[in-house]
Design a protein around this motif. Structure first.
Motif, PDB file in Angstrom:
ATOM      1  N   ARG A  63      22.212   0.999-120.767  1.00 55.64           N
ATOM      2  CA  ARG A  63      22.910   1.780-119.748  1.00 55.64           C
ATOM      3  C   ARG A  63      21.881   2.424-118.829  1.00 55.64           C
ATOM      4  N   SER A 572      29.718  -4.279-120.081  1.00 58.85           N
ATOM      5  CA  SER A 572      28.441  -4.781-120.579  1.00 58.85           C
ATOM      6  C   SER A 572      28.692  -6.111-121.260  1.00 58.85           C
ATOM      7  N   THR A 582      24.704  -5.082-117.453  1.00 57.38           N
ATOM      8  CA  THR A 582      25.595  -3.925-117.416  1.00 57.38           C
ATOM      9  C   THR A 582      25.884  -3.548-115.974  1.00 57.38           C
ATOM     10  N   ARG A 584      28.014  -0.245-114.015  1.00 59.97           N
ATOM     11  CA  ARG A 584      28.706   1.009-114.292  1.00 59.97           C
ATOM     12  C   ARG A 584      29.085   1.717-112.990  1.00 59.97           C
TER      13      ARG A 584
END
Length: 672
Positions: A63, A572, A582, A584
């Motif tokens: 992340r 992910s 990933t 986000r």
């Protein structure tokens, strides 16, 4: 289990599956050597509310994060921003609170509290910059004042970080990126005298994307010795930086400065922390003890020449203290009735908490300079009755007392005193089907206020009489929730209500505590974690809050910076056996900046992306923050300031600190 205490594997009873590719060495997956906690950890049958949970390292290893404080954003609905340099505590937002730097958000690391009472920069100051992300094993979180083990600051919620006790293999990594970012980390563990010794050292250097180079230099070190049922940790942290604080929009619009420009080149600070903490589990008894030394020196200038047209309005805040304390928890009973009791004590020995006038980076006078001793104690107990195999009732009670001794440089503002509060709690959990549980919660709590506000009689800046404020601000809240854990899907939905008797805020540039009206918040939160197929995870959260002042005029009911909507999520996926990617999203909506809602902030939307390759003993990471190069504000305020050449009285304006522009960071890790 008391959430504020870190759980060992034996306490939790089970662990979440490790993320694919974690801690690989060669072609062998060694993740089973480490117990990895995460959102796969079963909560149905153990949790007492729909809004508490656990996040593990496997959940945020892949992340992208731009700063350490963003670890807190693993809690659904929580936002961590920054407006004054990377060495200062983050600005937190949760459940319609502008939590400032932690006033209503309780934080713990390995059983020791992080919030600082009667702090030079803000009550409840919650600085997480001493954490090393790779060494965080899990984050236990709660929301609302429903949990008997949690006292001060835990109105909106709490965060309890647990650091790792060992690593599968020693590692060394180096990172580099845009705007002069360089970071190095070495960490490893080994057997010693029947236990495990873990050591780590981290160093970071960065200029930042600002016209004024940030000159950030940060160092972290951790030593932790663990045996089967106890651990002893020693951590050290030092940081210094230059700040680009929020700037008036009119200065950008006129072309005086660019969006990443500055007004005062002398803003910045130094901070440091050293901590020794012990955690022990002896049968059904848990013990924690800590000794912390903390320092902060912060120079800021928000209004420029509004109050002093000659020397300017810059000021320096100083805080030096030692914090000592501990806690004990014991669980008894079995079968249908289980009970838990505990107590905690804390002493803040504050050698200096002060605010000083500054011109061109040099201290020119004292506004206020104090020494404070603040002592607190708390007792808590709760009983959990399994009415039926599917129905649990939890009743709890907590009592807190705070004593204080303020020795001010102005005798009229010195004094001693104490205050206490009793807070009942109740929870009902009903498992209506396999993997489905419903919850009902009620609780009362509080946050403490800067005790200098309880002894003040004279405004140290103007000399005018100043009214005193209470030591504790009471909260009352309730929540209805549901949780589902079915196969690959985990989801929760809650509706909450929270009243706060008074939001008292210490005004840093005046050296006084200013009372605000009572408030009421209600809202709803939805979160989910889904693994539709092997190698693919999807998570998301949505939080809506309606926040208003109570008992005020109809045209002054809006709470400044109370963000009504927070949306976050990501996907992910394992692209190949060695490559994971990933993507986000983080969004928080426009919020009122003034009580009449005439002035509002702009909404903020950020998208981050990352790719992670595991090749034998090597791991290569590439993160891109702010993928679409948004120019949204990270934080916004509305107030009057005065730039050179502007009329006396200044100009009311929106002051913003923009999000950092698009940047790339690459990390190379080698596991020995």
């Amino acid at each position: 289990m008391f959430p504020a205490q870190a759980a060992h594997a034996g306490d939790a009873g089970q662990a979440a599956p490790a993320s694919e590719g974690e801690n690989r060495t060669g072609d062998q997956d060694v993740s089973r050597d480490i117990v990895v906690y995460g959102r796969g950890l079963q909560q149905v049958g153990t949790a007492t509310s729909g809004s508490q949970g656990v996040v593990g390292y496997a959940d945020f290893e892949n992340r992208p994060i731009a700063r350490v404080g963003e670890l807190a954003e693993n809690v659904p609905g929580l936002i961590a921003t920054q407006h004054s340099g990377e060495g200062k505590a983050n600005q937190y937002f949760l459940r319609g609170f502008n939590l400032d730097h932690g006033t209503d958000l309780a934080g713990f690391v390995d059983g020791a509290p992080v919030n600082m009472r009667t702090h030079g920069h803000g009550q409840g100051y919650l600085d997480l910059n001493f954490l090393i992300p790779e060494l965080v094993e899990r984050i236990d979180y709660t929301k609302g004042p429903y949990h008997a083990e949690l006292g001060d600051f835990a109105n909106a919620g709490s965060l309890a970080f647990t650091t790792k006790s060992r690593l599968a293999h020693p590692m060394a990594e180096v990172s580099g990126g845009s705007f002069g970012y360089v970071r190095g980390l070495v960490a490893g563990s080994g057997e010693l005298a029947g236990g495990t010794l873990l050591g780590a050292f981290e160093g970071t250097r960065a200029d930042g994307p600002w016209v004024l180079s940030e000159n950030l230099a940060k160092f972290n070190a951790l030593l932790k010795y663990s045996r089967a049922n106890w651990s002893l940790g020693l951590s050290a942290y030092a940081n210094h930086w230059r700040s680009t604080d929020q700037i008036p929009e009119r200065a950008v619009a006129s072309g005086q400065i660019p969006l990443n420009g500055y007004i005062d080149p002398n803003d910045g600070g130094r901070s440091g922390r050293i901590a020794l903490n012990f955690n022990g589990h002896f049968g059904r008894t848990t013990v924690a003890a800590y000794a912390i030394g903390s320092r902060l020196r912060l120079t800021s200038d928000f209004t420029y020449f509004l109050n002093d047209p000659v020397n300017g309005d810059a000021f320096r805040q100083v805080d030096r203290r030692g914090v000592f304390g501990g806690s004990v928890r014991h669980e008894g009973g079995e079968g249908a009735l289980v009970w838990r009791v505990g107590g905690d004590a804390r002493w803040d020995h504050i050698g200096q908490v002060g605010i000083f006038r500054v011109a061109n980076g040099v201290v020119t006078g004292t506004i206020r300079n104090d020494r404070v001793d603040e002592v607190s104690g708390g007792l808590c107990g709760e009983g959990e009755w399994h009415v039926t195999p599917a129905l649990r009732l939890v009743l709890g009670l907590r009592g807190d007392v705070i004593g204080y001794d303020v020795r001010s440089d102005l005798a009229a503002n010195s004094g001693k005193g104490s205050a206490g509060m009793v807070s009942p709690k109740a929870a009902l959990a009903w498992q209506v089907g396999k993997g489905v549980e419903l919850y009902a919660n009620y609780g009362e709590g509080f946050h403490s206020n800067d005790v200098r506000g309880a002894t003040i009689t004279v405004d140290p800046a103007s000399g005018a009489p100043q009214g005193r404020v209470g030591v504790m601000a009471k909260s009352r809240g309730a929540e209805l929730g549901a949780r589902i854990e079915r196969g690959r899907l985990t989801a929760s939905l809650v509706g909450f209500w929270l009243d706060l008797a008074s939001e008292l805020v210490f005004v840093g540039d005046e050296g006084v505590t200013e009372p605000n009206a009572a408030t009421r918040r209600f809202g709803t939160e939805l979160s989910l974690f889904w693994k539709p197929v092997d190698g693919l995870t999807i998570d998301g959260s949505l939080a809506y809050t309606h926040a208003r002042f109570r008992g005020v005029d109809a045209d002054a009911v809006f709470i400044p910076n109370a963000t009504p909507l927070v949306l976050a999520g990501g996907v992910s996926g394992r692209i190949t056996s060695r490559l994971t990617a990933t993507l986000r999203l983080r969004h928080f909506a426009s919020a009122p900046l003034t009580e009449d809602n005439l002035h509002r902030s702009s909404s903020t939307t950020l998208v981050n992306a990352g790719a992670y390759w595991d090749i034998g003993r090597w791991r290569i990471s590439a993160d891109m923050m702010n993928l679409f190069n948004a120019r949204d504000p990270d934080i916004s305020y509305w107030y009057a300031s005065r730039l050179p050449g502007e009329p006396a009285g200044g100009v009311e304006d929106r002051h913003i600190h923009p999000v950092e522009p698009r940047q790339v960071r690459a990390t190379l890790r080698y596991s020995l």
